[in-house]
Write a protein that holds these residues in place. Structure first.
Motif, PDB file in Angstrom:
ATOM      1  N   ASP A  65       0.870  -1.177   0.000  1.00 10.49           N
ATOM      2  CA  ASP A  65       0.000   0.000   0.000  1.00 10.49           C
ATOM      3  C   ASP A  65       0.906   1.227   0.000  1.00 10.49           C
ATOM      4  N   TRP A  66       1.430   1.553  -1.191  1.00 10.17           N
ATOM      5  CA  TRP A  66       2.473   2.573  -1.300  1.00 10.17           C
ATOM      6  C   TRP A  66       2.265   3.388  -2.566  1.00 10.17           C
ATOM      7  N   THR A  67       2.185   4.700  -2.387  1.00  7.66           N
ATOM      8  CA  THR A  67       2.090   5.622  -3.518  1.00  7.66           C
ATOM      9  C   THR A  67       3.115   6.726  -3.329  1.00  7.66           C
ATOM     10  N   PRO A  68       4.085   6.882  -4.238  1.00 11.62           N
ATOM     11  CA  PRO A  68       5.097   7.937  -4.090  1.00 11.62           C
ATOM     12  C   PRO A  68       4.460   9.324  -4.057  1.00 11.62           C
ATOM     13  N   LYS A  69       5.055  10.207  -3.256  1.00  8.02           N
ATOM     14  CA  LYS A  69       4.587  11.582  -3.145  1.00  8.02           C
ATOM     15  C   LYS A  69       5.560  12.597  -3.744  1.00  8.02           C
ATOM     16  N   TYR A  70       6.823  12.194  -3.903  1.00  2.95           N
ATOM     17  CA  TYR A  70       7.860  13.176  -4.233  1.00  2.95           C
ATOM     18  C   TYR A  70       8.665  12.739  -5.458  1.00  2.95           C
ATOM     19  N   ASP A  71       7.968  12.303  -6.502  1.00  3.26           N
ATOM     20  CA  ASP A  71       8.653  11.655  -7.616  1.00  3.26           C
ATOM     21  C   ASP A  71       9.037  12.595  -8.755  1.00  3.26           C
ATOM     22  N   ARG A  72       8.867  13.906  -8.583  1.00  3.64           N
ATOM     23  CA  ARG A  72       9.376  14.851  -9.579  1.00  3.64           C
ATOM     24  C   ARG A  72      10.855  15.114  -9.327  1.00  3.64           C
ATOM     25  N   LEU A  73      11.654  15.097 -10.378  1.00  6.84           N
ATOM     26  CA  LEU A  73      13.081  15.314 -10.225  1.00  6.84           C
ATOM     27  C   LEU A  73      13.360  16.647  -9.549  1.00  6.84           C
ATOM     28  N   GLU A  74      12.644  17.704  -9.938  1.00  5.44           N
ATOM     29  CA  GLU A  74      12.869  19.020  -9.343  1.00  5.44           C
ATOM     30  C   GLU A  74      12.563  19.016  -7.845  1.00  5.44           C
ATOM     31  N   THR A  75      11.583  18.217  -7.423  1.00 12.42           N
ATOM     32  CA  THR A  75      11.262  18.115  -5.996  1.00 12.42           C
ATOM     33  C   THR A  75      12.404  17.452  -5.242  1.00 12.42           C
ATOM     34  N   ILE A  76      12.934  16.367  -5.795  1.00 16.63           N
ATOM     35  CA  ILE A  76      14.059  15.683  -5.160  1.00 16.63           C
ATOM     36  C   ILE A  76      15.244  16.640  -5.029  1.00 16.63           C
ATOM     37  N   VAL A  77      15.537  17.351  -6.106  1.00 14.69           N
ATOM     38  CA  VAL A  77      16.658  18.297  -6.103  1.00 14.69           C
ATOM     39  C   VAL A  77      16.414  19.420  -5.090  1.00 14.69           C
ATOM     40  N   SER A  78      15.215  19.969  -5.073  1.00 15.23           N
ATOM     41  CA  SER A  78      14.899  21.079  -4.159  1.00 15.23           C
ATOM     42  C   SER A  78      15.082  20.670  -2.700  1.00 15.23           C
ATOM     43  N   HIS A  79      14.629  19.460  -2.351  1.00 14.77           N
ATOM     44  CA  HIS A  79      14.759  19.002  -0.972  1.00 14.77           C
ATOM     45  C   HIS A  79      16.226  18.753  -0.613  1.00 14.77           C
ATOM     46  N   ALA A  80      16.989  18.230  -1.558  1.00 14.37           N
ATOM     47  CA  ALA A  80      18.422  18.016  -1.316  1.00 14.37           C
ATOM     48  C   ALA A  80      19.137  19.356  -1.103  1.00 14.37           C
ATOM     49  N   LEU A  81      18.792  20.341  -1.912  1.00 20.12           N
ATOM     50  CA  LEU A  81      19.401  21.665  -1.784  1.00 20.12           C
ATOM     51  C   LEU A  81      19.037  22.331  -0.458  1.00 20.12           C
ATOM     52  N   GLU A  82      17.789  22.206  -0.049  1.00 21.10           N
ATOM     53  CA  GLU A  82      17.370  22.799   1.224  1.00 21.10           C
ATOM     54  C   GLU A  82      18.104  22.144   2.386  1.00 21.10           C
ATOM     55  N   TRP A  83      18.316  20.832   2.299  1.00 24.32           N
ATOM     56  CA  TRP A  83      19.042  20.167   3.378  1.00 24.32           C
ATOM     57  C   TRP A  83      20.487  20.666   3.458  1.00 24.32           C
ATOM     58  N   GLU A  84      21.123  20.871   2.305  1.00 25.95           N
ATOM     59  CA  GLU A  84      22.482  21.421   2.314  1.00 25.95           C
ATOM     60  C   GLU A  84      22.500  22.784   3.000  1.00 25.95           C
ATOM     61  N   ARG A  85      21.468  23.578   2.757  1.00 28.18           N
ATOM     62  CA  ARG A  85      21.379  24.894   3.405  1.00 28.18           C
ATOM     63  C   ARG A  85      21.201  24.733   4.910  1.00 28.18           C
ATOM     64  N   GLN A  86      20.392  23.761   5.329  1.00 24.99           N
ATOM     65  CA  GLN A  86      20.153  23.539   6.754  1.00 24.99           C
ATOM     66  C   GLN A  86      21.402  23.048   7.473  1.00 24.99           C
ATOM     67  N   LEU A  87      22.212  22.258   6.805  1.00 26.61           N
ATOM     68  CA  LEU A  87      23.464  21.809   7.424  1.00 26.61           C
ATOM     69  C   LEU A  87      24.319  22.998   7.837  1.00 26.61           C
ATOM     70  N   ASP A  88      24.351  24.014   6.981  1.00 29.62           N
ATOM     71  CA  ASP A  88      25.128  25.199   7.302  1.00 29.62           C
ATOM     72  C   ASP A  88      24.436  26.055   8.377  1.00 29.62           C
ATOM     73  N   LEU A  89      23.120  26.242   8.248  1.00 27.23           N
ATOM     74  CA  LEU A  89      22.395  27.080   9.202  1.00 27.23           C
ATOM     75  C   LEU A  89      22.459  26.510  10.617  1.00 27.23           C
ATOM     76  N   ARG A  90      22.402  25.186  10.729  1.00 25.66           N
ATOM     77  CA  ARG A  90      22.371  24.551  12.039  1.00 25.66           C
ATOM     78  C   ARG A  90      23.752  24.152  12.543  1.00 25.66           C
ATOM     79  N   GLY A  91      24.773  24.405  11.741  1.00 23.70           N
ATOM     80  CA  GLY A  91      26.124  24.018  12.140  1.00 23.70           C
ATOM     81  C   GLY A  91      26.308  22.519  12.238  1.00 23.70           C
ATOM     82  N   LEU A  92      25.645  21.780  11.357  1.00 26.55           N
ATOM     83  CA  LEU A  92      25.684  20.318  11.419  1.00 26.55           C
ATOM     84  C   LEU A  92      26.632  19.698  10.408  1.00 26.55           C
ATOM     85  N   ARG A  93      27.192  20.509   9.531  1.00 27.62           N
ATOM     86  CA  ARG A  93      28.024  19.935   8.473  1.00 27.62           C
ATOM     87  C   ARG A  93      29.256  19.259   9.074  1.00 27.62           C
ATOM     88  N   PRO A  94      29.487  17.968   8.725  1.00 26.77           N
ATOM     89  CA  PRO A  94      30.625  17.263   9.305  1.00 26.77           C
ATOM     90  C   PRO A  94      31.956  17.777   8.771  1.00 26.77           C
TER      91      PRO A  94
END
Length: 339
Positions: free
Chosen positions: A310-339
């Motif tokens: 019982d599974w239906t993807p919600k985030y299967d647009r390439l631009e959505t995947i890219v946008s979320h990856a980019l936002e996470w990179e920004r959060q790593l810097d904002l939160r001081g979490l970058r290793p």
């Protein structure tokens, strides 16, 4: 498709402080399931485990620790993400991969049987197929891994199948294609230093952490000459694990192996073009020789996972995947979490 009608106990997530494992923990918590995490923190991060989730720092190959967790937490199922996952490294250090991915998994499976844990979900990979002759790749495609990483995953699948025939335990082996993206609410994402996933690398370049993105080969038999891959959003993949658990609980004598992807591929250049569009930048691309063993196209056939879960993807647009990856990179810097 089958779904469980009631929850039955706590889910132990191994490697739950890592990239995919932490997203599975979030998905389980969001679904109201009690969760516990075990992780060595060799590559994972303690901050990636949500507040209130019991955490044990240790090795899945430690039977005494697994026994203690099972007793303290009332474990009814295991989601097993812990292990080593870099293909080039596996070629150089094969014994490490057989220890971390096979020997450790054998110990964990034995602990599951000893403690009466009935359900086991295994983080497998499309690498079990090697270089398939037919694309899209379905679950009946011959398993012919071409590196120790793929071999180690296939060996664990074989172990699980044998154990499920001999003991009251069932399993789901989920074979990932290319995992990318980050939690839409930016609670977790790819944070491991040196991770080589294309979208992660491109996101780092967009943040100025890399001067270029290497394009390995432009002579593939694809429309633009670069390799084509099936990219699946990590949160959709985590949701598939929750659905797989429900299916195992609903049919405790049945096991399965399923591909996890979208049945749609994008080339390396198409991915980089998407990053350019989302960021309004132009990433520097450096052409390098193709790597040995990389297939032209690797795309999942996914009819079986949609039939079974019982599974239906919600985030299967390439631009959505890219946008979320980019936002996470920004959060790593904002939160001081970058290793």
């Amino acid at each position: 498709m089958a779904t469980a009608t009631a929850t039955t106990g706590t889910v132990l997530v191994t490697g739950g402080a890592g990239y995919i494992g932490s997203h599975a923990v979030l998905a389980l918590v969001d679904a109201g399931r009690p969760v516990a995490v075990i992780d060595t923190l060799a590559t994972g991060f303690r901050w990636a485990v949500p507040e209130g989730v019991p955490f044990y720092q240790g090795d899945v190959a430690d039977p005494n620790l697994i026994d203690r967790i099972a007793s303290e937490q009332g474990i009814s199922a295991i989601m097993h993400f812990a292990g080593s996952l870099l293909v080039p490294e596996s070629v150089v250090k094969p014994l490490d991969y057989y220890r971390n991915n096979v020997v450790a998994s054998r110990s964990l499976i034995e602990s599951a049987v000893r403690n009466g844990i009935k359900h086991f979900i295994f983080s497998s990979t499309a690498a079990v197929y090697g270089v398939p002759e037919v694309v899209p790749v379905d679950e009946m495609t011959p398993k012919s891994p071409i590196n120790p990483y793929g071999n180690s995953k296939l060996m664990t699948e074989i172990m699980l199948a044998d154990v499920a025939r001999a003991h009251p335990i069932n399993y789901g082996a989920l074979r990932y294609f290319n995992v990318a993206g980050a939690d839409p609410a930016a609670r977790s994402g790819q944070s491991t230093r040196g991770a080589t996933h294309l979208i992660h690398v491109a996101a780092e370049a967009a943040r100025g952490l890399r001067s270029e993105v290497m394009v390995y080969g432009t002579d593939y038999d694809t429309p633009d000459g670069t390799g084509v891959r099936d990219y699946i959003h990590v949160s959709d993949l985590a949701a598939a694990h929750v659905a797989a658990l429900g299916a195992l609980e609903a049919a405790p004598t049945e096991s399965f192996a399923l591909n996890c992807g979208y049945s749609r591929g994008f080339s390396v250049l198409e991915v980089l073009d998407a990053v350019d569009r989302v960021t309004n930048l132009k990433l520097k691309r450096t052409i390098a020789p193709r790597r040995a063993g990389d297939p032209d196209t690797l795309v999942a056939a996914t009819a079986r996972i949609h039939e079974r879960l019982d599974w239906t993807p919600k985030y299967d647009r390439l631009e959505t995947i890219v946008s979320h990856a980019l936002e996470w990179e920004r959060q790593l810097d904002l939160r001081g979490l970058r290793p």
